[in-house]
Structure formats: C-alpha cells, structure tokens
Design a protein around this motif. Structure first.
Motif, PDB file in Angstrom:
ATOM      1  N   THR A  80       0.860  -1.178   0.000  1.00  0.00           N
ATOM      2  CA  THR A  80       0.000   0.000   0.000  1.00  0.00           C
ATOM      3  C   THR A  80       0.900   1.234   0.000  1.00  0.00           C
ATOM      4  OG1 THR A  80      -0.136  -0.017   2.417  1.00  0.00           O
ATOM      5  CG2 THR A  80      -1.887  -1.150   1.207  1.00  0.00           C
ATOM      6  N   GLN A  81       0.486   2.248  -0.722  1.00  0.00           N
ATOM      7  CA  GLN A  81       1.294   3.456  -0.879  1.00  0.00           C
ATOM      8  C   GLN A  81       0.505   4.678  -0.419  1.00  0.00           C
ATOM      9  OE1 GLN A  81       4.363   3.048  -1.646  1.00  0.00           O
ATOM     10  NE2 GLN A  81       4.261   0.939  -2.411  1.00  0.00           N
ATOM     11  N   THR A  82       1.245   5.648   0.082  1.00  0.00           N
ATOM     12  CA  THR A  82       0.666   6.923   0.511  1.00  0.00           C
ATOM     13  C   THR A  82       1.431   8.047  -0.171  1.00  0.00           C
ATOM     14  OG1 THR A  82       0.033   6.015   2.660  1.00  0.00           O
ATOM     15  CG2 THR A  82       0.104   8.406   2.459  1.00  0.00           C
ATOM     16  N   CYS A  83       0.731   8.851  -0.938  1.00  0.00           N
ATOM     17  CA  CYS A  83       1.337   9.967  -1.667  1.00  0.00           C
ATOM     18  C   CYS A  83       0.656  11.273  -1.267  1.00  0.00           C
ATOM     19  CB  CYS A  83       1.226   9.751  -3.176  1.00  0.00           C
ATOM     20  SG  CYS A  83       2.138   8.319  -3.784  1.00  0.00           S
ATOM     21  N   ASN A  84       1.426  12.345  -1.297  1.00  0.00           N
ATOM     22  CA  ASN A  84       0.923  13.665  -0.932  1.00  0.00           C
ATOM     23  C   ASN A  84       0.773  14.553  -2.161  1.00  0.00           C
ATOM     24  OD1 ASN A  84       1.024  12.854   1.738  1.00  0.00           O
ATOM     25  ND2 ASN A  84       2.984  13.854   2.131  1.00  0.00           N
ATOM     26  N   LEU A  85      -0.254  15.364  -2.137  1.00  0.00           N
ATOM     27  CA  LEU A  85      -0.459  16.401  -3.148  1.00  0.00           C
ATOM     28  C   LEU A  85      -0.671  17.703  -2.383  1.00  0.00           C
ATOM     29  CD1 LEU A  85      -2.588  16.104  -6.364  1.00  0.00           C
ATOM     30  CD2 LEU A  85      -2.608  18.187  -5.030  1.00  0.00           C
ATOM     31  N   SER A  86       0.355  18.535  -2.352  1.00  0.00           N
ATOM     32  CA  SER A  86       0.336  19.761  -1.557  1.00  0.00           C
ATOM     33  C   SER A  86       0.115  20.969  -2.449  1.00  0.00           C
ATOM     34  CB  SER A  86       1.655  19.921  -0.778  1.00  0.00           C
ATOM     35  OG  SER A  86       1.880  18.801   0.054  1.00  0.00           O
ATOM     36  N   ILE A  87      -0.863  21.771  -2.092  1.00  0.00           N
ATOM     37  CA  ILE A  87      -1.210  22.981  -2.841  1.00  0.00           C
ATOM     38  C   ILE A  87      -0.908  24.193  -1.970  1.00  0.00           C
ATOM     39  CG2 ILE A  87      -3.074  24.260  -3.945  1.00  0.00           C
ATOM     40  CD1 ILE A  87      -4.427  21.635  -4.544  1.00  0.00           C
ATOM     41  N   ALA A  88      -0.142  25.127  -2.515  1.00  0.00           N
ATOM     42  CA  ALA A  88       0.259  26.306  -1.750  1.00  0.00           C
ATOM     43  C   ALA A  88       0.404  27.482  -2.701  1.00  0.00           C
ATOM     44  CB  ALA A  88       1.567  26.056  -1.006  1.00  0.00           C
ATOM     45  N   SER A  89       0.508  28.655  -2.122  1.00  0.00           N
ATOM     46  CA  SER A  89       0.763  29.875  -2.878  1.00  0.00           C
ATOM     47  C   SER A  89       1.829  30.663  -2.143  1.00  0.00           C
ATOM     48  CB  SER A  89      -0.517  30.714  -3.018  1.00  0.00           C
ATOM     49  OG  SER A  89      -0.249  31.907  -3.726  1.00  0.00           O
ATOM     50  N   PHE A  90       3.071  30.609  -2.671  1.00  0.00           N
ATOM     51  CA  PHE A  90       4.186  31.262  -2.010  1.00  0.00           C
ATOM     52  C   PHE A  90       4.399  32.697  -2.490  1.00  0.00           C
ATOM     53  CE2 PHE A  90       5.443  26.721  -1.596  1.00  0.00           C
ATOM     54  CZ  PHE A  90       5.367  26.670  -0.222  1.00  0.00           C
ATOM     55  N   LEU A  91       3.439  33.259  -3.229  1.00  0.00           N
ATOM     56  CA  LEU A  91       3.532  34.669  -3.613  1.00  0.00           C
ATOM     57  C   LEU A  91       2.864  35.580  -2.595  1.00  0.00           C
ATOM     58  CD1 LEU A  91       2.809  34.469  -7.452  1.00  0.00           C
ATOM     59  CD2 LEU A  91       5.010  34.505  -6.264  1.00  0.00           C
ATOM     60  N   TYR A  92       1.934  35.022  -1.809  1.00  0.00           N
ATOM     61  CA  TYR A  92       1.213  35.801  -0.810  1.00  0.00           C
ATOM     62  C   TYR A  92       1.287  35.069   0.526  1.00  0.00           C
ATOM     63  CZ  TYR A  92      -0.797  38.028  -4.956  1.00  0.00           C
ATOM     64  OH  TYR A  92      -0.969  38.675  -6.152  1.00  0.00           O
ATOM     65  N   PRO A  93       1.717  35.742   1.588  1.00  0.00           N
ATOM     66  CA  PRO A  93       1.763  35.084   2.905  1.00  0.00           C
ATOM     67  C   PRO A  93       0.364  34.811   3.435  1.00  0.00           C
ATOM     68  CG  PRO A  93       2.296  37.414   3.096  1.00  0.00           C
ATOM     69  CD  PRO A  93       2.211  37.129   1.627  1.00  0.00           C
ATOM     70  N   ALA A  94       0.312  34.051   4.531  1.00  0.00           N
ATOM     71  CA  ALA A  94      -0.982  33.662   5.102  1.00  0.00           C
ATOM     72  C   ALA A  94      -1.771  34.845   5.635  1.00  0.00           C
ATOM     73  CB  ALA A  94      -0.761  32.647   6.218  1.00  0.00           C
TER      74      ALA A  94
END
Length: 220
Positions: A80-94
C-alpha cells in the motif's frame, strides 16, 4: 477554486436579472497556486471563470499532473502506498491569502471514487486533508496537503509470478525426494534451474526499482 472579490458585485435587478457572467481568467485577479510535488503537468484550455453578482468567483480547470512520491515496495505486490499532493501559494503570505478546503475529506473521497477508474492496477482507498502553515523567509504561507492512500491489486502478479514460482519449488522438492534415478533427478534439476532463471528475468522486469528496501519477493 472559489474566492470572493468585494469590488466585483452588482445588483441583478439593474442588469436584466443577470446573476452570473463568464469571463476569461486574465480579466480579474486569481489566486496563484502551486503543487509542491509536481514534476510536470498538462492543463486544459478552459481558461474561464464564473463571476457571481455577490462577488464570488468560481474557477474549475481540469489538470493532469505527474507527481513525485516515495514508494515503499518491500511487501510488493501486496503493498500500500501513501502519496501527498500539496497545494500552496508562495507569492502571498498567510496574512494576505488563506487557503482552505471547501469540502470535507469524506466528500472529497466520495467525489474521487466517481472520477477515478476502478479497473486499474491501483485501488484508491482513502483520502485525508491536512491544512497547515509553512514557514519560509520569516513569513508563513498556507498549505493544503491531500494525503492519498492506494492499494495495489495483486491478482495479476499472483497468477503470473507467485504461483509459477511456488509450482517450480514444489516440483523441485518432489523430484528431490522422489524414487527417480540420479540421472533423472539431475535432468529435472537442470530444467527447474532454467525455469527459475526465466522467472528471475521476468521478475527483474516486473519489480519496481528501489535501492533502500528491495521487494522481499526478489530476495528468494
């Protein structure tokens, strides 16, 4: 994607009861997002966004992406495998741009089962969502990570690999402890060695490569 722009609102009664318009994405600002594990990808040409009268923007785009994922193949083909899909926006801070998921993990899992094929090598088993802040250059950026769990369907490998290998070993034991003469045992052993060599060649082409922990089935 969905976001709100308070400067893009209107009263539908003043414009023939129009509550939604479709515009090209370059007409208005849209939040730039990145997939951290992305190697390459191909998007569609549907570069349009729905603008509602209350300032809500809806942008839907089909995107096919190739991601990097660390595989653990020690139990191949029952892995069994576990993969990540991370979505971010590094042009604007939180502080300026907050990324949140609109659906719950259960809703996303149900929707994913309807989109994905069910007759492939992998079985999509679970989906969880993690929202956190990533620190970079003294600033925090919002990140949403989809943790995708998959299970390999081992039927093909059992029929084409494991069963023939077990049959060869059983035949080897039967010949070794059988009442045959020494010459017949030697000829049978040579035939079994040739068959095992052919299976080893096939196994080398089938097994995924790993330098850390090779599959236990390849250590026979």
């Amino acid at each position: 994607q969905e976001w709100e722009n308070t400067f893009a609102t209107w009263n539908p009664q003043d414009f023939c009861n129009i509550t939604k318009v479709v515009l090209p994405t370059e007409t208005y600002w849209s939040p730039p997002v990145f997939i951290l594990e992305r190697v390459n990808g191909q998007g569609s040409n549907l570069e349009y966004v729905d603008v509602l009268h209350n300032g809500i923007f809806n942008f839907t785009q089909a995107f096919q992406v190739t991601l990097t994922c660390s595989l653990r193949i020690f139990k191949f083909p029952f892995d069994t495998q576990t993969c990540n899909l991370s979505i971010a926006s590094f042009l604007y801070p939180a502080t300026d741009l907050i990324i949140k998921t609109r659906r719950t993990p259960a809703e996303m899992l149900k929707a994913s089962h309807s989109y994905l094929l069910s007759d492939g090598e992998w079985k999509f088993t679970n989906l969880s969502i993690i929202e956190y802040l990533e620190g970079m250059d003294d600033e925090n950026f919002g990140v949403v990570t989809y943790v995708i769990s998959m299970e390999r369907r081992p039927t093909l490998y059992v029929l084409n690999l494991i069963l023939p290998t077990c049959a060869l070993y059983l035949l080897d034991m039967a010949v070794l402890f059988g009442p045959s003469s020494l010459e017949e045992k030697v000829s049978f052993q040579i035939a079994i060695i040739l068959g095992s060599s052919m299976l080893a060649v096939i196994l080398n082409d089938i097994l995924p490569t790993s330098s850390n922990k090779p599959p236990v089935i390849g250590n026979h």
